[in-house]
Scaffold this active site. Structure first.
Site, mmCIF file in Angstrom:
data_model
loop_
_atom_site.group_PDB
_atom_site.id
_atom_site.type_symbol
_atom_site.label_atom_id
_atom_site.label_comp_id
_atom_site.label_asym_id
_atom_site.label_seq_id
_atom_site.Cartn_x
_atom_site.Cartn_y
_atom_site.Cartn_z
ATOM 1 N N GLU A 743 -3.878 3.832 -11.667
ATOM 2 C CA GLU A 743 -3.988 2.937 -10.574
ATOM 3 C C GLU A 743 -2.504 3.282 -9.945
ATOM 4 O O GLU A 743 -1.609 2.492 -9.733
ATOM 5 C CB GLU A 743 -3.934 1.409 -11.653
ATOM 6 C CG GLU A 743 -3.070 1.351 -12.267
ATOM 7 C CD GLU A 743 -2.715 0.024 -13.183
ATOM 8 O OE1 GLU A 743 -3.911 -0.445 -13.252
ATOM 9 O OE2 GLU A 743 -1.601 -0.742 -13.618
ATOM 10 N N PRO A 744 -2.734 3.678 -9.111
ATOM 11 C CA PRO A 744 -1.443 3.793 -8.612
ATOM 12 C C PRO A 744 -1.571 3.444 -7.527
ATOM 13 O O PRO A 744 -2.413 3.108 -7.171
ATOM 14 C CB PRO A 744 -2.040 5.905 -7.852
ATOM 15 C CG PRO A 744 -3.306 6.233 -8.270
ATOM 16 C CD PRO A 744 -3.973 5.043 -8.103
ATOM 17 N N GLY A 745 -0.234 3.185 -6.416
ATOM 18 C CA GLY A 745 -0.029 2.763 -5.507
ATOM 19 C C GLY A 745 0.690 3.901 -4.651
ATOM 20 O O GLY A 745 0.371 4.071 -3.357
ATOM 21 N N TYR A 786 16.815 0.134 -4.090
ATOM 22 C CA TYR A 786 16.960 0.991 -4.696
ATOM 23 C C TYR A 786 17.600 2.012 -4.696
ATOM 24 O O TYR A 786 17.831 3.465 -5.188
ATOM 25 C CB TYR A 786 15.273 1.887 -5.509
ATOM 26 C CG TYR A 786 14.743 0.657 -5.928
ATOM 27 C CD1 TYR A 786 14.322 0.206 -6.508
ATOM 28 C CD2 TYR A 786 13.564 0.764 -4.571
ATOM 29 C CE1 TYR A 786 13.390 -0.667 -6.511
ATOM 30 C CE2 TYR A 786 12.722 -0.145 -4.682
ATOM 31 C CZ TYR A 786 12.468 -1.099 -5.789
ATOM 32 O OH TYR A 786 12.065 -1.907 -5.472
ATOM 33 N N CYS A 813 23.128 -9.148 8.681
ATOM 34 C CA CYS A 813 24.543 -9.479 8.469
ATOM 35 C C CYS A 813 24.223 -8.849 6.697
ATOM 36 O O CYS A 813 24.663 -10.469 6.255
ATOM 37 C CB CYS A 813 24.513 -10.801 8.693
ATOM 38 S SG CYS A 813 24.577 -11.492 10.638
HETATM 39 N N1 LLP Z 1 0.867 -0.419 -12.386
HETATM 40 C C1 LLP Z 1 1.228 -1.688 -12.350
HETATM 41 C C2 LLP Z 1 0.948 -2.264 -14.201
HETATM 42 C C3 LLP Z 1 2.579 -1.243 -12.211
HETATM 43 O O1 LLP Z 1 3.663 -2.459 -11.906
HETATM 44 C C4 LLP Z 1 2.310 -0.694 -10.971
HETATM 45 C C5 LLP Z 1 4.096 -0.509 -9.939
HETATM 46 C C6 LLP Z 1 1.514 0.372 -10.174
HETATM 47 C C7 LLP Z 1 0.626 0.772 -10.860
HETATM 48 C C8 LLP Z 1 2.034 1.191 -9.022
HETATM 49 O O2 LLP Z 1 3.087 2.193 -8.828
HETATM 50 P P1 LLP Z 1 3.024 3.223 -7.892
HETATM 51 O O3 LLP Z 1 1.935 4.750 -7.909
HETATM 52 O O4 LLP Z 1 2.923 2.416 -7.046
HETATM 53 O O5 LLP Z 1 4.035 3.802 -8.248
HETATM 54 N N2 LLP Z 1 9.073 -1.449 -4.969
HETATM 55 C C9 LLP Z 1 9.253 0.500 -6.127
HETATM 56 C C10 LLP Z 1 7.814 0.428 -6.861
HETATM 57 C C11 LLP Z 1 7.956 -0.866 -8.295
HETATM 58 C C12 LLP Z 1 6.669 -0.169 -9.128
HETATM 59 C C13 LLP Z 1 5.659 -1.852 -9.763
HETATM 60 N N3 LLP Z 1 4.880 -1.290 -10.141
HETATM 61 C C14 LLP Z 1 9.797 1.002 -5.192
HETATM 62 O O6 LLP Z 1 9.520 0.555 -3.784
HETATM 63 O O7 LLP Z 1 9.982 2.361 -5.215
#
Ligand code: LLP
Length: 862
Positions: A743-745, A786, A813
């Site tokens: 489940e990638p974002g 980050y 600001c």
């Molecule tokens: N599955 C779960 C349960 C998650 O908590 C997350 C991300 C993903 C999948 C997807 O992760 P990804 O493939 O996108 O790395 N705001 C941070 C990233 C926080 C991710 C939180 N959870 C950033 O901008 O780097």
């Protein structure tokens, strides 16, 4: 001492590879002409041709005449081949050396019993022959050159405890200013060629200077002649901030203090031998390192006053592997006079030399450096035995010693905050702050070493743009970067983008094709049955519809996300939605279960307090596999100090609660963190989940989470999907009962999006130059939150050469409102459009109206 009218020398040392090809000799010739034009006299010291030292070592120990003659024939061929390449006759002196070696075979003087003196004599012939070839070729090029036998110039000095063997094979020479040598050389041609590695002793025997001996010879000559400079010419362009073969972004160190160079050389960098630094340091002779094949590069300049030298800075990250720790426990050691003396006596007794030391009231831990010790099971057993009456001993290894190197490092410990958080999930066995204030060392598990070096380098060095010290990266030097890089979508569609943006000040722009390509890459993984897009990364409606059309499911973390998804993709199958909330209220679970989406629970509380909700339901359970990975502490989501998941220790209880609630556990889920490149992260998760799977008879899915990293600069390698697929396919062969889900974002959307922002103002303050743009942390909070890096280019002037280093800031600001620090940009003007790259993930979705400034709006390019 020299006076201003005395001739000025520069000593140039060339290594074996530098003198083994005709092409390199052309480079050497160029350098010679350049130095002569500076009005300098030259002393060229060089090594044996490549491979010759090994051939001679083999020759010495071969007692079969036929074998020895075969090696001799190879030696002859190496020299004849270079002579042919250089279009010169094989010099008579070389032929004579070969004959002398042949005479040793005939006299049967070789074999295992060869004495040290003969060994030195034979090994010296490699340098003697090579320099004869060099001198002959230079003469043919009309260079005024004199060949000198180094044994007439360098004399070994006996040190107190030195063994006879060390005195002959690893000798040390005096190097005080040598008026006689200066006079003798002044009477010779302006270019002198001589050998590295060899010298004579006080009774006239040939001796060797040991490992790195040629560098040391160069330093001795430079000190004796009080040279204006020692130049070490080798096959790499200087010292680097990390091993460039392991860290793609390693940067050339352009300026170093002697002590830093010594420290880096001692920590394993092969470019320079640490022994060569003291003689030049003692007389303040600058030492430059250059690449023979690339004389155009700036190299590394080492001196007592390097530019940028007063500001403390981490300049290199060194990694020594194969380190063994010895941990010694004894309650009786506190205030016990002589305890340490006894302990160290035991090390002496078994011949082991100690490197790092750390002590407490009841424990002393020391490290053993593999370069200084023969660490066999037998030697460690002997050590344990020798220590047995003093303390309880534990041997820990293999470990790696990871050192941050730079002068005055104590003064900048406070800047290591973010970097130290990388160690959060690692076991640190020992921390040591060197007494000379040049390094800060962590001893960790060996297998973590490479990954940590890369991440630390990223945080502490790569982003640091003090250009006086940090030069180009290895990739830039070898021009790998520009020509082979496939242009990004926004380079290809630059005109469209600018037109699209014409009337705006700030916008996120997404590219449909890139989105589809990323989706297809994941759908192509044979090991994975379902891919769900973690829509928290980017819930834009067009993005969701595009990914749904590509056949992806969705991972939602709130009722809001599920409802938004259903509203945006109306016909979506509920089976394609997983709902993985964290600390959500009871009502939200009730709602999700009734909505028919796949619910994941990540806390036993739900089953304990609300069992009735889950009766008769299929649930997934999020497991905390105990170890988090990710680009920043905030995005590592496993381990005790994160709020996610059911720890492995609670699995029995989980099983009991699920049974008593009447819920079926049909899937186990884990997400260890975000921004990972090592494919073994997911294998580790799969293995951890399958280990606990036997408790759950209804289990059919292992959801390995997301977290696939996306390079944030051009010079970084993308994650190797084929490798991920291969390791997971192998896993599936062993565990065919389970489907694997991902489940990638970020992976799906990051590179498909950019943030465009118009330049509002420019400003100089002190030595800082600021470029202000129309939006900042209200649109993209990742750099502030980050320390994340996003490449920034001036899209209006794409391709124009950079003219300065700017800090790119927004209108919010807060001092943290910085989109990028120290960015190389062309001359930039009000109204130009800056592009902030790789902003498609966690950009708009994390934006805010802070300062009541609307964040950049979104545009979708089809
Ligand atoms: N599955 C779960 C349960 C998650 O908590 C997350 C991300 C993903 C999948 C997807 O992760 P990804 O493939 O996108 O790395 N705001 C941070 C990233 C926080 C991710 C939180 N959870 C950033 O901008 O780097």
């Amino acid at each position: 001492m020299t006076t201003s009218t005395d001739p000025k020398y520069v000593v140039l040392k060339f290594g074996g590879t530098s003198v083994s090809t005709a092409e390199n000799w052309q480079h050497i010739l160029g350098v010679i002409h350049a130095r002569l034009a500076e009005g300098l006299r030259l002393v060229i010291i060089h090594s044996a041709l490549s491979g010759v030292t090994d051939l001679l070592a083999g020759f010495l120990t071969t007692h079969e005449p036929a074998g020895a003659r075969a090696l001799l024939a190879k030696l002859r061929t190496v020299h004849v081949q270079l002579a042919n390449e250089l279009t010169i006759e094989l010099p008579l002196a070389v032929a004579q050396q070969l004959d002398a070696l042949e005479a040793l075979v005939a006299a049967q003087r070789l074999g295992l019993g060869v004495d040290d003196a003969l060994r030195a004599e034979v090994m010296a012939s490699g340098e003697l022959m090579a320099t004869q070839l060099g001198a002959a070729w230079l003469t043919k090029q009309a260079v005024p050159v004199a060949w000198v036998d180094a044994r007439t110039a360098l004399t070994a000095e006996r040190r107190g405890l030195e063994t006879d063997t060390a005195a002959v094979l690893s000798a040390t020479c005096g190097y005080g200013p040598d008026g006689q040598l200066q006079k003798a050389f002044a009477a010779l041609a302006p270019v002198i060629i001589s050998q590295g590695f060899i010298a004579k002793d006080s009774i006239g025997r040939t001796v060797l200077l040991g490992r790195g001996g040629s560098d040391t010879s160069g330093a001795y000559f430079a000190a004796k002649l009080q040279a204006v400079r020692l130049e070490i010419w080798t096959d790499v362009p200087g010292l680097f901030s990390a091993n460039p073969r392991a860290v793609a972004g390693a940067r050339l160190l352009q300026q170093l203090h002697y002590d830093e160079a010594q420290e880096i050389a001692s920590s394993g960098a092969k470019v320079l031998h640490p022994r060569c630094i003291l003689p030049v340091k003692q007389y303040g002779i600058p030492l430059h390192v250059y690449a023979t094949q690339r004389p155009d590069l700036p190299g590394t300049q080492i001196s007592a006053q390097p530019l940028g030298g007063h500001s403390a800075q981490v300049k290199a990250i060194a990694l020594k592997k194969g380190v063994t720790l010895v941990s010694m426990d004894s309650p009786g050691m506190w205030h016990e006079v002589g305890f340490l003396a006894d302990v160290f006596q035991a090390f002496k007794q078994v011949g082991l030399s100690v490197d790092l030391v750390s002590t407490s009231e009841t424990n002393v831990t020391v490290s053993l450096d593999p370069a200084a010790n023969v660490l066999s099971p037998a030697s460690l057993a002997a050590l344990k035995q020798a220590l047995s009456s003093l303390c309880r001993t534990e041997i820990i290894g293999p470990c790696a010693a990871l050192s941050l190197v730079g002068r005055n490092i104590r003064g900048i410990l406070h800047t290591f905050g973010a970097a130290l958080s990388l160690f959060e999930t690692e076991h640190i066995y020992l921390v040591s702050q060197a007494a000379n204030d040049l390094n800060f060392t962590f001893v960790i598990d060996e297998e973590e070493g490479d990954r940590l070096v890369e991440q630390l380098h990223d945080l502490l060095i790569r982003r640091n743009h003090d250009d006086r010290v940090l030069g180009p990266t290895w990739a830039e030097i070898h021009a790998i970067k520009t020509p082979t890089r496939i242009p990004t979508w926004w380079e290809v569609r630059r005109a469209d983008l600018l037109a699209f943006f014409a009337e705006r000040d700030a916008a996120y722009v997404y590219d449909r094709q890139t989105l589809c390509a990323q989706a297809r890459a994941l759908r192509g993984l044979k090991s994975i049955s379902h891919v769900h897009f973690a829509m928290k990364a980017n819930p834009n409606a067009d993005v969701l519809r595009t990914l749904a059309a590509e056949g992806l499911g969705f991972d939602c973390v709130s009722r809001g996300e599920v409802e938004h998804l259903i509203a945006t993709v109306p016909g979506i199958d509920r089976d394609h939605i997983v709902y993985t909330p964290n600390f959500a209220p009871r009502a939200e679970y009730a709602w999700a279960l009734s909505a028919g989406v796949q619910v994941t629970i990540d806390n036993l509380y739900c089953l304990k307090q609300w069992p009735e909700l889950f009766a008769g339901k299929d649930v997934f359970v999020r497991i905390d596999t105990g170890r988090g990975y990710g680009h920043h502490a905030h995005v590592r989501t496993a381990g005790t100090y994160t709020k996610f998941g059911v720890p492995l220790a609670e699995l029995d209880e989980l099983h009991r609660l699920a049974v008593s609630a009447g819920a079926r556990v049909t899937g186990l889920h884990a997400h260890t963190g975000s921004g990972n490149f090592d494919v073994h992260c997911w294998l580790e998760v799969a293995e951890a989940l399958s280990d606990v799977a036997t408790r759950f008879p209804d289990l059919r899915v292992l959801d390995l989470g997301g977290g696939l990293g996306v390079p944030d600069t051009f010079d970084k390698e993308p994650i190797k999907l084929e490798e991920l697929d291969a390791v997971l396919l192998a896993f599936r062969q062993q565990h065919s009962a389970f489907d694997l889900w991902l489940e990638p974002g970020r992976f799906l959307v990051a590179s498909a999006g950019v943030l465009l922002a118009r330049v509002t103002q420019l400003k100089g303050k002190g030595d800082m130059r600021y470029v202000g743009v129309a939006t900042g942390m209200n649109s993209l909070i990742r750099p502030a939150l980050y320390g994340a890096h996003h490449d920034i280019v001036n899209l209006s002037r794409l391709g124009a050469p950079a003219t300065g280093s700017y800090t790119v800031v927004g209108p919010i600001c807060e001092s943290a409102d910085v989109l990028g620090s120290a960015r190389e940009l062309p001359d930039t003007h009000e109204g130009d459009v800056l592009l902030i790259a790789t902003a498609g993930a966690y950009g708009y979705s994390m934006s805010s109206r802070y300062n009541l400034r609307e964040p950049a709006q979104e545009l979708f390019l089809v």
